[in-house]
Design a protein around this motif. Structure first.
Motif, PDB file in Angstrom:
ATOM      1  N   ASN A  90       0.832  -1.206   0.000  1.00 23.14           N
ATOM      2  CA  ASN A  90       0.000   0.000   0.000  1.00 23.14           C
ATOM      3  C   ASN A  90       0.867   1.256   0.000  1.00 23.14           C
ATOM      4  O   ASN A  90       0.566   2.226  -0.712  1.00 23.14           O
ATOM      5  N   LEU A  91       1.940   1.234   0.792  1.00 23.12           N
ATOM      6  CA  LEU A  91       2.862   2.369   0.839  1.00 23.12           C
ATOM      7  C   LEU A  91       3.524   2.581  -0.522  1.00 23.12           C
ATOM      8  O   LEU A  91       3.668   3.721  -0.980  1.00 23.12           O
ATOM      9  N   SER A  92       3.892   1.490  -1.188  1.00 19.06           N
ATOM     10  CA  SER A  92       4.516   1.576  -2.514  1.00 19.06           C
ATOM     11  C   SER A  92       3.552   2.181  -3.532  1.00 19.06           C
ATOM     12  O   SER A  92       3.940   3.014  -4.353  1.00 19.06           O
ATOM     13  N   PHE A  93       2.284   1.775  -3.476  1.00 16.88           N
ATOM     14  CA  PHE A  93       1.264   2.324  -4.382  1.00 16.88           C
ATOM     15  C   PHE A  93       1.087   3.824  -4.156  1.00 16.88           C
ATOM     16  O   PHE A  93       1.043   4.616  -5.108  1.00 16.88           O
ATOM     17  N   VAL A  94       1.021   4.222  -2.886  1.00 23.69           N
ATOM     18  CA  VAL A  94       0.857   5.641  -2.542  1.00 23.69           C
ATOM     19  C   VAL A  94       2.067   6.449  -2.999  1.00 23.69           C
ATOM     20  O   VAL A  94       1.923   7.569  -3.509  1.00 23.69           O
ATOM     21  N   ASP A  95       3.274   5.881  -2.864  1.00 22.62           N
ATOM     22  CA  ASP A  95       4.487   6.585  -3.289  1.00 22.62           C
ATOM     23  C   ASP A  95       4.523   6.805  -4.796  1.00 22.62           C
ATOM     24  O   ASP A  95       4.985   7.850  -5.267  1.00 22.62           O
ATOM     25  N   ILE A  96       4.036   5.827  -5.563  1.00 22.73           N
ATOM     26  CA  ILE A  96       3.953   5.999  -7.023  1.00 22.73           C
ATOM     27  C   ILE A  96       3.009   7.160  -7.358  1.00 22.73           C
ATOM     28  O   ILE A  96       3.323   8.026  -8.183  1.00 22.73           O
ATOM     29  N   CYS A  97       1.859   7.174  -6.706  1.00 23.82           N
ATOM     30  CA  CYS A  97       0.866   8.251  -6.928  1.00 23.82           C
ATOM     31  C   CYS A  97       1.412   9.602  -6.473  1.00 23.82           C
ATOM     32  O   CYS A  97       1.188  10.635  -7.126  1.00 23.82           O
ATOM     33  N   PHE A  98       2.126   9.608  -5.352  1.00 16.35           N
ATOM     34  CA  PHE A  98       2.682  10.836  -4.769  1.00 16.35           C
ATOM     35  C   PHE A  98       3.664  11.500  -5.726  1.00 16.35           C
ATOM     36  O   PHE A  98       3.564  12.703  -6.015  1.00 16.35           O
ATOM     37  N   THR A  99       4.615  10.704  -6.250  1.00 15.46           N
ATOM     38  CA  THR A  99       5.622  11.265  -7.164  1.00 15.46           C
ATOM     39  C   THR A  99       4.997  11.667  -8.500  1.00 15.46           C
ATOM     40  O   THR A  99       5.396  12.672  -9.095  1.00 15.46           O
ATOM     41  N   THR A 100       4.001  10.901  -8.965  1.00 16.45           N
ATOM     42  CA  THR A 100       3.310  11.247 -10.211  1.00 16.45           C
ATOM     43  C   THR A 100       2.607  12.594 -10.068  1.00 16.45           C
ATOM     44  O   THR A 100       2.648  13.437 -10.978  1.00 16.45           O
ATOM     45  N   THR A 101       1.991  12.831  -8.924  1.00 16.08           N
ATOM     46  CA  THR A 101       1.273  14.082  -8.667  1.00 16.08           C
ATOM     47  C   THR A 101       2.201  15.282  -8.700  1.00 16.08           C
ATOM     48  O   THR A 101       1.859  16.331  -9.254  1.00 16.08           O
ATOM     49  N   THR A 102       3.392  15.142  -8.123  1.00 20.33           N
ATOM     50  CA  THR A 102       4.286  16.300  -7.981  1.00 20.33           C
ATOM     51  C   THR A 102       5.239  16.494  -9.158  1.00 20.33           C
ATOM     52  O   THR A 102       5.547  17.628  -9.532  1.00 20.33           O
ATOM     53  N   ASP A 137       2.006   9.372   5.770  1.00 26.19           N
ATOM     54  CA  ASP A 137       2.115   9.587   7.205  1.00 26.19           C
ATOM     55  C   ASP A 137       1.370   8.505   7.995  1.00 26.19           C
ATOM     56  O   ASP A 137       1.923   7.886   8.914  1.00 26.19           O
ATOM     57  N   PHE A 138       0.123   8.266   7.623  1.00 27.45           N
ATOM     58  CA  PHE A 138      -0.702   7.284   8.339  1.00 27.45           C
ATOM     59  C   PHE A 138      -0.195   5.856   8.146  1.00 27.45           C
ATOM     60  O   PHE A 138      -0.179   5.056   9.090  1.00 27.45           O
ATOM     61  N   LEU A 139       0.231   5.523   6.932  1.00 25.14           N
ATOM     62  CA  LEU A 139       0.703   4.160   6.663  1.00 25.14           C
ATOM     63  C   LEU A 139       1.987   3.851   7.418  1.00 25.14           C
ATOM     64  O   LEU A 139       2.172   2.734   7.905  1.00 25.14           O
ATOM     65  N   LEU A 140       2.872   4.825   7.536  1.00 26.33           N
ATOM     66  CA  LEU A 140       4.087   4.630   8.321  1.00 26.33           C
ATOM     67  C   LEU A 140       3.750   4.393   9.795  1.00 26.33           C
ATOM     68  O   LEU A 140       4.411   3.598  10.475  1.00 26.33           O
ATOM     69  N   SER A 173      -7.156   5.149   7.083  1.00 22.83           N
ATOM     70  CA  SER A 173      -6.102   6.050   6.603  1.00 22.83           C
ATOM     71  C   SER A 173      -6.563   6.800   5.358  1.00 22.83           C
ATOM     72  O   SER A 173      -6.385   8.020   5.237  1.00 22.83           O
ATOM     73  N   TRP A 174      -7.179   6.073   4.410  1.00 19.37           N
ATOM     74  CA  TRP A 174      -7.708   6.693   3.194  1.00 19.37           C
ATOM     75  C   TRP A 174      -8.837   7.669   3.516  1.00 19.37           C
ATOM     76  O   TRP A 174      -8.887   8.775   2.954  1.00 19.37           O
ATOM     77  N   LEU A 175      -9.731   7.265   4.403  1.00 18.98           N
ATOM     78  CA  LEU A 175     -10.900   8.084   4.729  1.00 18.98           C
ATOM     79  C   LEU A 175     -10.497   9.401   5.387  1.00 18.98           C
ATOM     80  O   LEU A 175     -10.936  10.481   4.962  1.00 18.98           O
ATOM     81  N   ILE A 176      -9.632   9.325   6.407  1.00 17.92           N
ATOM     82  CA  ILE A 176      -9.203  10.538   7.116  1.00 17.92           C
ATOM     83  C   ILE A 176      -8.414  11.459   6.176  1.00 17.92           C
ATOM     84  O   ILE A 176      -8.632  12.669   6.153  1.00 17.92           O
ATOM     85  N   SER A 177      -7.515  10.870   5.386  1.00 13.60           N
ATOM     86  CA  SER A 177      -6.711  11.665   4.446  1.00 13.60           C
ATOM     87  C   SER A 177      -7.587  12.351   3.409  1.00 13.60           C
ATOM     88  O   SER A 177      -7.374  13.529   3.077  1.00 13.60           O
ATOM     89  N   THR A 178      -8.573  11.616   2.889  1.00 11.93           N
ATOM     90  CA  THR A 178      -9.489  12.174   1.882  1.00 11.93           C
ATOM     91  C   THR A 178     -10.290  13.337   2.445  1.00 11.93           C
ATOM     92  O   THR A 178     -10.406  14.394   1.809  1.00 11.93           O
ATOM     93  N   LEU A 179     -10.822  13.174   3.654  1.00 14.67           N
ATOM     94  CA  LEU A 179     -11.662  14.213   4.261  1.00 14.67           C
ATOM     95  C   LEU A 179     -10.856  15.455   4.614  1.00 14.67           C
ATOM     96  O   LEU A 179     -11.304  16.578   4.369  1.00 14.67           O
ATOM     97  N   LEU A 180      -9.659  15.271   5.191  1.00 13.82           N
ATOM     98  CA  LEU A 180      -8.828  16.418   5.559  1.00 13.82           C
ATOM     99  C   LEU A 180      -8.351  17.175   4.323  1.00 13.82           C
ATOM    100  O   LEU A 180      -8.336  18.407   4.298  1.00 13.82           O
ATOM    101  N   SER A 181      -7.972  16.438   3.283  1.00 15.44           N
ATOM    102  CA  SER A 181      -7.534  17.074   2.024  1.00 15.44           C
ATOM    103  C   SER A 181      -8.685  17.838   1.380  1.00 15.44           C
ATOM    104  O   SER A 181      -8.513  18.941   0.855  1.00 15.44           O
ATOM    105  N   LEU A 182      -9.879  17.234   1.425  1.00 16.23           N
ATOM    106  CA  LEU A 182     -11.066  17.866   0.854  1.00 16.23           C
ATOM    107  C   LEU A 182     -11.423  19.138   1.609  1.00 16.23           C
ATOM    108  O   LEU A 182     -11.765  20.166   1.001  1.00 16.23           O
TER     109      LEU A 182
END
Length: 345
Positions: A90-102, A137-140, A173-182
């Motif tokens: 899951n962390l690896s998937f998020v890291d791929i998305c993170f770098t793609t975004t930036t 942050d949450f996954l770590l 982790s997904w739910l809290i991150s999604t709501l705070l970002s939104l």
């Protein structure tokens, strides 16, 4: 070139300029959605752009390939279907998305020699940047809890860290991150922006965007700092608490082999945590000590937005025999498929 909306020293740096017929869009009010932001990037020197492009493209490809290999290794090997590797994939998937975004937009802008990003594109990039940073942050933190249960409560590990709890922790982790970002994104959407829409960064970072607003940003700043303290303090406190308990447990282990095994289980995760939080702290300190030198903050951001996700696969695979074995198996299967395709074109 009409330089009315550029600083007195800025006109010689930009590859891109706003035509005069677009000036009416860059005013406070409801027309903000039609305007464009200018991403200044890591350097405004044209001669450095090819070097930056090549370096970041290489890091992006390494990050994507390395993290994709981790996901393939975990999914293809039944021995790795455990909570620790579930969280790692899951962390690896998020890291791929993170770098793609930036990174992706920056690479496109350098290649096309344009610095513009649309209002909608900037807001979207800001939202996904916050989402994936929070998820990291949450996954770590969840991974630290998993290590705590494995070492401090080994006999009850399979009962406590059951598939249902693991899935629930990732979902939360997904739910809290999604709501705070939104929440933070919606607060930015209510703002109007002035005529100066230059962002001294290589992506749309929320703090930089809020600083460009013409409206009162007290609410934005309050929520932004509250979220930063909540996400910085809460998960970090959980990680430190988990590792303090782990250290006491390791100290109580009598056999050297047992101590080594316990330390090796935690070493990879602790290295990633150290990298992530030190680089994040570096960004905070650079922006706090030099608020007018935003380019130093952008350079420091490279550490946790690019370098840390790139190093994660190496950190986890170099010290982990299970991952090494699974990676060899994945590479062997790929080689057989390629050889099979060559034999039967």
């Amino acid at each position: 070139m009409n330089n009315a909306h550029l600083g007195k020293n800025d006109s010689r740096y930009f590859f891109f300029f706003i035509p005069s017929h677009q000036h009416h869009n860059m005013i406070p009010g409801n027309d903000t959605q039609d305007s464009e932001f200018l991403l200044q990037g890591l350097s405004m020197k044209p001669e450095l752009q090819p070097l930056i492009f090549g370096l970041f493209l290489l890091m992006y490809l390494i990050t994507g390939f390395g993290n994709l290999l981790i996901i393939l290794a975990v999914s293809s090997d039944s021995h790795l279907h455990t909570p620790m590797y579930f969280f790692l994939s899951n962390l690896s998937f998020v890291d791929i998305c993170f770098t793609t975004t930036t990174i992706l937009k920056m690479l496109i802008n350098i290649q096309s020699q344009r610095k513009a990003i649309s209002y909608e594109g900037c807001i979207s990039q800001m939202y996904f940047y916050m989402l994936f940073a929070m998820l990291d942050d949450f996954l770590l933190t969840v991974m630290a809890y998993d290590r705590y249960v494995a070492i401090c409560h080994p006999l009850h590990y399979t009962v406590i860290m059951n598939p249902r709890l693991c899935g629930l922790l990732v979902l939360l982790s997904w739910l809290i991150s999604t709501l705070l970002s939104l929440l933070e994104t919606l607060l930015v959407l209510r703002l109007s922006f002035c005529t100066d829409l230059e962002i001294p960064h290589f992506f749309c970072e929320i703090k930089q965007i809020v600083q460009l607003a013409c409206d009162d940003t007290l609410l934005n700043d309050t929520i932004m700092y509250f979220t930063a303290v909540l996400l910085g303090g809460g998960p970090l406190a959980g990680i430190l608490y988990s590792y303090s308990k782990i250290m006491f447990s390791i100290h109580g282990i009598s056999s050297p082999q047992g101590k080594y095994k316990a330390v090796s289980i935690c070493a990879s995760h602790l290295s990633v945590v150290f990298l992530y939080y030190c680089s994040s702290l570096g960004v905070y300190l650079s922006s706090a000590t030099a608020p007018h030198n935003s380019h130093s903050s952008a350079t420091a951001s490279v550490m946790y937005t690019v370098v840390t996700p790139m190093l994660n696969p190496f950190i986890y695979s170099l010290r982990n025999k299970d991952i090494k074995r699974a990676l060899k198996r994945v590479i062997h299967i790929k080689r057989e498929i390629v050889l099979g395709l060559k034999k039967h074109p």
